[in-house]
Design a protein around this motif. Structure first.
Motif, PDB file in Angstrom:
ATOM      1  N   GLY A   1       4.829   2.065 -11.782  1.00 62.96           N
ATOM      2  CA  GLY A   1       5.601   3.285 -11.559  1.00 62.96           C
ATOM      3  C   GLY A   1       5.793   3.618 -10.094  1.00 62.96           C
ATOM      4  O   GLY A   1       5.159   3.026  -9.206  1.00 62.96           O
ATOM      5  N   PRO A   2       6.639   4.602  -9.806  1.00 64.35           N
ATOM      6  CA  PRO A   2       6.971   4.936  -8.417  1.00 64.35           C
ATOM      7  C   PRO A   2       5.924   5.811  -7.726  1.00 64.35           C
ATOM      8  O   PRO A   2       5.901   5.878  -6.496  1.00 64.35           O
ATOM      9  CB  PRO A   2       8.302   5.684  -8.558  1.00 64.35           C
ATOM     10  CG  PRO A   2       8.233   6.307  -9.930  1.00 64.35           C
ATOM     11  CD  PRO A   2       7.471   5.337 -10.784  1.00 64.35           C
ATOM     12  N   GLU A   3       5.061   6.505  -8.497  1.00 69.18           N
ATOM     13  CA  GLU A   3       4.117   7.434  -7.897  1.00 69.18           C
ATOM     14  C   GLU A   3       2.834   6.719  -7.478  1.00 69.18           C
ATOM     15  O   GLU A   3       2.191   6.055  -8.292  1.00 69.18           O
ATOM     16  CB  GLU A   3       3.789   8.564  -8.864  1.00 69.18           C
ATOM     17  CG  GLU A   3       4.952   9.510  -9.138  1.00 69.18           C
ATOM     18  CD  GLU A   3       4.498  10.732  -9.919  1.00 69.18           C
ATOM     19  OE1 GLU A   3       3.312  11.109  -9.809  1.00 69.18           O
ATOM     20  OE2 GLU A   3       5.322  11.289 -10.659  1.00 69.18           O
ATOM     21  N   VAL A   4       2.468   6.911  -6.231  1.00 67.75           N
ATOM     22  CA  VAL A   4       1.269   6.257  -5.705  1.00 67.75           C
ATOM     23  C   VAL A   4       0.026   6.716  -6.460  1.00 67.75           C
ATOM     24  O   VAL A   4      -0.825   5.896  -6.828  1.00 67.75           O
ATOM     25  CB  VAL A   4       1.104   6.555  -4.197  1.00 67.75           C
ATOM     26  CG1 VAL A   4      -0.212   5.978  -3.675  1.00 67.75           C
ATOM     27  CG2 VAL A   4       2.271   5.991  -3.418  1.00 67.75           C
ATOM     28  N   ASP A   5      -0.103   8.021  -6.699  1.00 68.30           N
ATOM     29  CA  ASP A   5      -1.285   8.534  -7.387  1.00 68.30           C
ATOM     30  C   ASP A   5      -1.423   7.937  -8.788  1.00 68.30           C
ATOM     31  O   ASP A   5      -2.536   7.658  -9.245  1.00 68.30           O
ATOM     32  CB  ASP A   5      -1.231  10.065  -7.484  1.00 68.30           C
ATOM     33  CG  ASP A   5      -1.592  10.726  -6.155  1.00 68.30           C
ATOM     34  OD1 ASP A   5      -2.135  10.013  -5.290  1.00 68.30           O
ATOM     35  OD2 ASP A   5      -1.339  11.930  -6.000  1.00 68.30           O
ATOM     36  N   CYS A   6      -0.297   7.760  -9.464  1.00 71.98           N
ATOM     37  CA  CYS A   6      -0.336   7.155 -10.805  1.00 71.98           C
ATOM     38  C   CYS A   6      -0.836   5.711 -10.721  1.00 71.98           C
ATOM     39  O   CYS A   6      -1.631   5.271 -11.562  1.00 71.98           O
ATOM     40  CB  CYS A   6       1.046   7.192 -11.452  1.00 71.98           C
ATOM     41  SG  CYS A   6       1.454   8.782 -12.190  1.00 71.98           S
ATOM     42  N   ARG A   7      -0.380   4.999  -9.728  1.00 73.62           N
ATOM     43  CA  ARG A   7      -0.813   3.614  -9.588  1.00 73.62           C
ATOM     44  C   ARG A   7      -2.314   3.549  -9.296  1.00 73.62           C
ATOM     45  O   ARG A   7      -3.036   2.700  -9.832  1.00 73.62           O
ATOM     46  CB  ARG A   7      -0.008   2.916  -8.476  1.00 73.62           C
ATOM     47  CG  ARG A   7       1.504   2.887  -8.735  1.00 73.62           C
ATOM     48  CD  ARG A   7       2.210   1.805  -7.957  1.00 73.62           C
ATOM     49  NE  ARG A   7       2.174   1.959  -6.529  1.00 73.62           N
ATOM     50  CZ  ARG A   7       2.997   2.722  -5.799  1.00 73.62           C
ATOM     51  NH1 ARG A   7       3.937   3.434  -6.419  1.00 73.62           N
ATOM     52  NH2 ARG A   7       2.906   2.778  -4.486  1.00 73.62           N
ATOM     53  N   LYS A   8      -2.777   4.456  -8.477  1.00 76.39           N
ATOM     54  CA  LYS A   8      -4.212   4.487  -8.159  1.00 76.39           C
ATOM     55  C   LYS A   8      -5.041   4.848  -9.387  1.00 76.39           C
ATOM     56  O   LYS A   8      -6.097   4.239  -9.630  1.00 76.39           O
ATOM     57  CB  LYS A   8      -4.473   5.496  -7.030  1.00 76.39           C
ATOM     58  CG  LYS A   8      -3.960   5.024  -5.678  1.00 76.39           C
ATOM     59  CD  LYS A   8      -3.847   6.141  -4.668  1.00 76.39           C
ATOM     60  CE  LYS A   8      -5.151   6.815  -4.367  1.00 76.39           C
ATOM     61  NZ  LYS A   8      -5.005   7.852  -3.330  1.00 76.39           N
ATOM     62  N   ARG A   9      -4.591   5.807 -10.176  1.00 73.22           N
ATOM     63  CA  ARG A   9      -5.337   6.195 -11.373  1.00 73.22           C
ATOM     64  C   ARG A   9      -5.332   5.066 -12.400  1.00 73.22           C
ATOM     65  O   ARG A   9      -6.332   4.825 -13.093  1.00 73.22           O
ATOM     66  CB  ARG A   9      -4.759   7.475 -11.973  1.00 73.22           C
ATOM     67  CG  ARG A   9      -5.093   8.723 -11.167  1.00 73.22           C
ATOM     68  CD  ARG A   9      -4.790   9.982 -11.957  1.00 73.22           C
ATOM     69  NE  ARG A   9      -3.365  10.141 -12.222  1.00 73.22           N
ATOM     70  CZ  ARG A   9      -2.514  10.691 -11.387  1.00 73.22           C
ATOM     71  NH1 ARG A   9      -2.935  11.126 -10.208  1.00 73.22           N
ATOM     72  NH2 ARG A   9      -1.235  10.795 -11.677  1.00 73.22           N
TER      73      ARG A   9
ATOM     74  N   THR B   1      -4.111   1.884  -0.189  1.00 71.15           N
ATOM     75  CA  THR B   1      -5.109   2.301  -1.183  1.00 71.15           C
ATOM     76  C   THR B   1      -4.876   1.610  -2.520  1.00 71.15           C
ATOM     77  O   THR B   1      -5.830   1.327  -3.250  1.00 71.15           O
ATOM     78  CB  THR B   1      -5.072   3.825  -1.375  1.00 71.15           C
ATOM     79  OG1 THR B   1      -3.722   4.233  -1.643  1.00 71.15           O
ATOM     80  CG2 THR B   1      -5.575   4.544  -0.150  1.00 71.15           C
ATOM     81  N   VAL B   2      -3.612   1.330  -2.834  1.00 72.83           N
ATOM     82  CA  VAL B   2      -3.305   0.614  -4.079  1.00 72.83           C
ATOM     83  C   VAL B   2      -3.765  -0.834  -3.952  1.00 72.83           C
ATOM     84  O   VAL B   2      -4.352  -1.401  -4.889  1.00 72.83           O
ATOM     85  CB  VAL B   2      -1.805   0.697  -4.393  1.00 72.83           C
ATOM     86  CG1 VAL B   2      -1.457  -0.174  -5.607  1.00 72.83           C
ATOM     87  CG2 VAL B   2      -1.401   2.143  -4.648  1.00 72.83           C
ATOM     88  N   ARG B   3      -3.528  -1.441  -2.815  1.00 77.66           N
ATOM     89  CA  ARG B   3      -3.975  -2.825  -2.622  1.00 77.66           C
ATOM     90  C   ARG B   3      -5.501  -2.933  -2.706  1.00 77.66           C
ATOM     91  O   ARG B   3      -6.047  -3.887  -3.282  1.00 77.66           O
ATOM     92  CB  ARG B   3      -3.491  -3.346  -1.261  1.00 77.66           C
ATOM     93  CG  ARG B   3      -2.038  -3.810  -1.290  1.00 77.66           C
ATOM     94  CD  ARG B   3      -1.624  -4.366   0.058  1.00 77.66           C
ATOM     95  NE  ARG B   3      -1.300  -3.300   0.998  1.00 77.66           N
ATOM     96  CZ  ARG B   3      -1.193  -3.444   2.307  1.00 77.66           C
ATOM     97  NH1 ARG B   3      -1.408  -4.628   2.845  1.00 77.66           N
ATOM     98  NH2 ARG B   3      -0.888  -2.429   3.081  1.00 77.66           N
ATOM     99  N   VAL B   4      -6.174  -1.926  -2.148  1.00 76.12           N
ATOM    100  CA  VAL B   4      -7.640  -1.906  -2.221  1.00 76.12           C
ATOM    101  C   VAL B   4      -8.105  -1.822  -3.674  1.00 76.12           C
ATOM    102  O   VAL B   4      -8.982  -2.578  -4.118  1.00 76.12           O
ATOM    103  CB  VAL B   4      -8.207  -0.720  -1.407  1.00 76.12           C
ATOM    104  CG1 VAL B   4      -9.673  -0.488  -1.735  1.00 76.12           C
ATOM    105  CG2 VAL B   4      -8.033  -0.967   0.084  1.00 76.12           C
ATOM    106  N   GLY B   5      -7.512  -0.897  -4.435  1.00 80.53           N
ATOM    107  CA  GLY B   5      -7.893  -0.753  -5.836  1.00 80.53           C
ATOM    108  C   GLY B   5      -7.609  -2.000  -6.643  1.00 80.53           C
ATOM    109  O   GLY B   5      -8.406  -2.400  -7.500  1.00 80.53           O
ATOM    110  N   ALA B   6      -6.474  -2.642  -6.406  1.00 75.44           N
ATOM    111  CA  ALA B   6      -6.124  -3.870  -7.132  1.00 75.44           C
ATOM    112  C   ALA B   6      -7.122  -4.983  -6.819  1.00 75.44           C
ATOM    113  O   ALA B   6      -7.550  -5.721  -7.717  1.00 75.44           O
ATOM    114  CB  ALA B   6      -4.709  -4.302  -6.765  1.00 75.44           C
ATOM    115  N   ALA B   7      -7.519  -5.096  -5.566  1.00 73.91           N
ATOM    116  CA  ALA B   7      -8.488  -6.130  -5.193  1.00 73.91           C
ATOM    117  C   ALA B   7      -9.832  -5.888  -5.878  1.00 73.91           C
ATOM    118  O   ALA B   7     -10.506  -6.838  -6.303  1.00 73.91           O
ATOM    119  CB  ALA B   7      -8.668  -6.156  -3.675  1.00 73.91           C
ATOM    120  N   GLN B   8     -10.229  -4.633  -6.002  1.00 74.03           N
ATOM    121  CA  GLN B   8     -11.501  -4.330  -6.657  1.00 74.03           C
ATOM    122  C   GLN B   8     -11.473  -4.705  -8.135  1.00 74.03           C
ATOM    123  O   GLN B   8     -12.460  -5.206  -8.677  1.00 74.03           O
ATOM    124  CB  GLN B   8     -11.830  -2.845  -6.476  1.00 74.03           C
ATOM    125  CG  GLN B   8     -12.193  -2.499  -5.035  1.00 74.03           C
ATOM    126  CD  GLN B   8     -12.250  -1.005  -4.778  1.00 74.03           C
ATOM    127  OE1 GLN B   8     -11.655  -0.200  -5.510  1.00 74.03           O
ATOM    128  NE2 GLN B   8     -12.951  -0.611  -3.732  1.00 74.03           N
TER     129      GLN B   8
END
Length: 923
Positions: free
Chosen positions: A627-635, A664-671
């Motif tokens: 989706g387009p929202e950064v917060d949604c991707r992080k959640r 922050t999204v790249r960090v979460g994806a790597a984790q």
């Protein structure tokens, strides 16, 4: 005529010469100089090649630049600050190959504060080769402070700078920050493991002792800390540090106290006790911690401390906690104090034994005898302590505790005693009733309910009778207790059904109790089904129905899904908790949970508790991730992180997220990818690309994830090698650790990993040793002194713990024996994480300590932090039957309603005493 013509020709010639001269001057000024060529290319071109992604091209450039020596240093230094992290790493690597020739330029760069962290990495790696230039820089106005700090990071290898640093420390007109950094450097250079040298004892320590009297606070503070780094060889500084405990500045006194802990001189104990009793809160707290760290060396002050621990509990609590932190070795002293002539001393000793918990079991006979003490206060304190130390021997204290149920501690003690407290049932039932004259009434009622549940079957008749009590709150408390009784009492079902029909206000309580009874409560299905129409009780009734009969999920989960969509927050939260408790049986709620996640209607704790359901929601989570929202991707990434290996089906979107524009999204994806391990091998190219990211946190998580890919990430070995020169210490740590996991035969990494043993960061050194031990074990054994130093110096505990782990694994348990004394002290650490880590290390070092370890962990189960209760239970389960002594303490957590604790307690009992689990009806 001819004369005028000649004159004109001359003038014309002169003019032409002037014009030509001017043209030449302009040409000289503005012409592009012909760049000098080196091996066919200019320096700028070689720098471009150095940054080439093609490794052969880059390597040739590095070789040419290294051969140029000092001539290449300026342009390499310039390359370090261009903002390209790959070029920075490669330029640093070449500078290190230049050795001493690179030092002057690097040291000069320290004058730029923005460049200091990057330059320091290279200078520390250069080590002794950089010391002459750093010594010269000590007197410079701009770079002097940074030069002193770098000398400190170089450590004992910078010993030749000691005279300069001492002179700087003594130079009062010099800037205070510069003198403070000189003290820092002297401490790090003087740090010693086993063999202090003459420079250390003859020069550094006297200079630092003198600095403790300096007029500048910063200098005094740093001098005290530096003496702590030197450790036991600095015992001659003990008197001066004792005097510094009285320093007007709290921070100086605190640093002096910390230094005394690492010097380990028992002469400091009385002064530390005085500081502990002072009105300076921060200083007193640190003095207490130092006395604890001194361990056996501080036992001379125990009698005096026991005197301080007498009197009102509120005032004496710090002293009692400090005494308890001394651990089991104090038990004989405390047991003897139970026979002291002073009532206050006997009461304090009993209380401290209770705070010690299971490790104080040798004092049980003395505590039982103290139950007959002529002082009612001493007897009651002994009764409560006995319940904490050994619940199986608490039967003798039951009547005394039952007669004292106007105190929360007595009710809690009966709850700890559990099945042996059956004689207290009438008093506990009475305690369920409200009494306006009793303070702490709600706490007493809570503990009384818990005690009745723990007593079990003997309390059931009285609890069933209490369900009929009309007084405020009695019936619901009795109902809660019945739900927790083990083994589950079938005879409670009719009474709970009746209460459910009569007392609708507390219907959720009775529904919960019936659900706890499981299939035994099948007769209650009609009443619970009827309760599904009640919005306030529906969630609890739904859970109960599924626990009684899993087939009920088909009917009740859709109702919970509707409640998840409710506008009322309480109703929605109750439904979230219900589906979390139902786990996979509530998979039909997955799509709705994704919607709540998208709309920010789930807390982080709720997302974690729903971990069993997110696997069914992967398609929806993938949608949020795209989706387009950064917060949604992080959640979405946070939810995917709860799934574990099943998140493999989301690998392609995760790989795409590794290239997200938001760091922050790249960090979460790597984790998330890291948790997938080798099965996520397709993500390796994207992770390698992230090693070049501008943001350090992206590089760190990429390197860590590649390490978990193991052999699947072989293509990442070269990029990870370059990361050993990264300006960020966490990136260097993650890369050093990953190299040994990816390629246990990657011998090309050995030279750089050995160089990393001199890194300024202790964690990088540990990671390099770890990888060396995997690639070439024989080489890692030579690094024993590094590990020993890291285990002893005032580094953070996680560094010291990891160092001991390395000593055990690489050098063997025998070599780790030297760490046993301070690890035993850590077994009484108030921080459960540190106590747990110490226990695990000691278990690997000396199997004979296992009984002490499991009792120390059993005492730590009282921690208020549920995540650590779970971790301690897991560790006790790993001990297996050898942890049988802890069964009573583990049983207490079968009554813990915090998510995840009870299941972990069941698993621990299954591993330790499966027959007891069967007796409780939980097999």
């Amino acid at each position: 005529m001819r004369s005028s013509q000649r004159s004109m020709f001359l003038q014309g010639g002169l003019l032409a010469l002037v014009v030509l001269a001017l043209v030449y001057l302009v040409w000289q000024r503005y012409r592009q100089p012909v760049a000098q060529l080196y091996a066919g290319k200019t320096l700028d071109q070689w720098i471009e090649d150095l940054d080439d992604p093609d490794y052969p091209v880059s390597e040739r450039a590095a070789n040419v630049l290294a051969q140029l020596g000092a001539e290449a240093a300026p342009i390499l230094l310039d390359a370090c600050q261009r903002g390209d992290v790959r070029l920075h790493r490669r330029a640093v690597a070449v500078l290190l190959r230049l050795g001493a020739a690179a030092a002057p330029g690097l040291v000069a760069a320290l004058q730029n504060k923005d460049r200091q962290p990057q330059v320091a990495v290279a200078l520390v790696r250069l080590g002794p080769a950089a010391v002459p230039a750093l010594r010269q820089a000590l007197t410079e106005e701009k770079g002097g402070e940074a030069a002193a700090r770098v000398l400190g990071w170089i450590g004992p290898r910078a010993a030749e700078a000691v005279p300069d640093l001492i002179a700087l420390l003594k130079r009062r007109p010099a800037p205070t920050p510069l003198r403070s950094e000189a003290a820092f450097a002297l401490g790090r250079i003087g740090e010693s493991v086993d063999r202090p040298d003459a420079v250390l004892t003859g020069a550094i320590i006297p200079a630092l002792i003198a600095a403790l009297s300096d007029s500048k606070r910063e200098v005094r503070e740093q001098a005290a800390e530096a003496l702590g780094w030197i450790g036991p060889p600095a015992q001659e500084a003990t008197p001066a540090l004792i005097a510094a405990l009285q320093d007007a500045e709290d921070q100086v006194a605190i640093k002096a106290s910390q230094a005394l802990a690492f010097i380990g001189d028992e002469r400091a104990a009385p002064a530390l006790l005085a500081a502990f009793q002072s009105d300076r809160v921060l200083v007193a707290a640190e003095a207490g911690r130092t006395l604890w760290r001194l361990g056996p060396k501080a036992e001379s002050i125990v009698p005096a401390l026991l005197s301080v621990a007498q009197g009102a509990v509120e005032k004496a609590a710090p002293a009692r906690e400090l005494l308890a932190s001394f651990g089991p070795r104090l038990v004989p002293v405390l047991a003897k104090a139970l026979h002291a002539g002073e009532t206050a001393k006997r009461e304090a000793a009993a209380d401290v034994l209770g705070r010690l918990g299971p490790p104080a079991r040798p004092a049980v006979p003395a505590l039982i005898e103290a139950l007959r003490d002529k002082s009612a206060a001493v007897a009651l304190t002994a009764a409560m302590a006995l319940a904490q130390v050994d619940a199986t021997r608490g039967g003798a204290a039951v009547q005394l505790l039952a007669d004292s149920l106007d105190m929360p501690g007595a009710a809690l003690a009966l709850a700890n005693i559990g099945p042996e407290a059956r004689a207290a049932v009438p008093a506990l039932i009475a305690a369920l009733k409200l009494s306006k004259d009793t303070p702490d009434q709600e706490l007493i009622r809570f503990y009384a309910r818990l005690a009745l549940a723990r007593i079990g079957r003997p309390a059931v008749p009285a609890l069933i009778e209490a369900l009929k009590d009309q007084r405020e709150g009695v019936a619901p408390l009795a109902g809660e207790a019945l739900g927790w009784v083990l083994p589950p009492p079938k005879e409670a079902v009719p009474a709970l059904r009746a209460a459910l029909q009569k007392d609708r206000r507390h219907a959720a309580v009775y529904a919960h109790a019936l659900g706890q009874l499981g299939p035994l409560a099948r007769p209650a299905v009609p009443e619970l089904t009827e309760l599904l129409t009640d919005g306030a009780s529906r969630a609890e009734a739904a859970v109960a129905l599924v626990r009684i009969d899993p087939d009920q999920a088909k009917g009740v989960v859709p109702l919970l899904v509707k409640d998840l969509q409710a506008e009322d927050e309480k109703q929605r939260q109750a439904a979230v908790l219900a589906v979390a408790r139902l786990g996979p049986t509530a998979q039909a709620a997955a799509d709705t949970l994704v919607t709540l996640l998208r709309d920010r209607l789930l807390t982080e704790a709720e997302v974690e508790n729903l971990h069993e359901l997110w696997a069914e929601a992967i398609p929806g989570l993938i949608g949020l991730l795209k989706g387009p929202e950064v917060d949604c991707r992080k959640r979405a990434l946070f939810a995917l992180g709860q799934i574990g290996p099943k998140a493999q089906t989301a690998l392609n979107p995760l790989i795409a997220a590794l290239a997200d524009r938001e760091s922050t999204v790249r960090v979460g994806a790597a984790q998330v990818v890291q948790a997938l391990g080798p099965q996520a091998r397709e993500a390796v190219p994207a992770l390698v690309a992230n090693l070049q990211a501008r943001q350090p946190e992206v590089r760190v998580t990429a390197a860590a994830a590649l390490g978990h890919m193991e052999a699947s990430a072989k293509e990442a070995r070269r990029p990870l090698l370059e990361c050993l020169f990264d300006p960020d210490d966490q990136v260097r740590y993650a890369a050093a650790l990953a190299l040994g996991r990816i390629g246990p035969h990657f011998t090309e990494a050995i030279p750089l990993l050995r160089d990393a043993l001199n890194d300024a960061s202790p964690m990088v050194r540990l990671a390099a040793l770890d990888s060396l031990s995997r690639i070439e074990p024989a080489l890692s054994r030579d690094a024993g002194p590094v590990l020993v130093a890291l285990s002893r110096q005032p580094y953070p505990l996680d560094v010291r713990f990891r160092a001991v782990e390395g000593i055990t694994n690489i050098l063997g348990p025998e070599e780790a024996q030297k760490a046993v004394p301070w690890l035993l002290i850590e077994l009484t650490d108030a921080v459960p994480k540190d106590r747990l880590w110490a226990a695990r290390l000691l278990a690997n070092i000396d199997h004979r300590l296992r009984s002490d370890l499991v009792l120390a962990l059993a005492a730590a189960l009282r921690t208020p932090f549920p995540q650590w209760r779970r971790e301690i239970l897991k560790t006790l389960g790993e001990f297996g039957p050898t942890a049988r002594e802890t069964v009573p303490e583990i049983e207490r957590l079968l009554y813990d309603g915090t998510p995840g604790v009870r299941p972990e307690a069941i698993r621990a009992l299954q591993a330790i005493a499966p027959e007891r689990l069967k007796q409780l009806g939980l097999d």
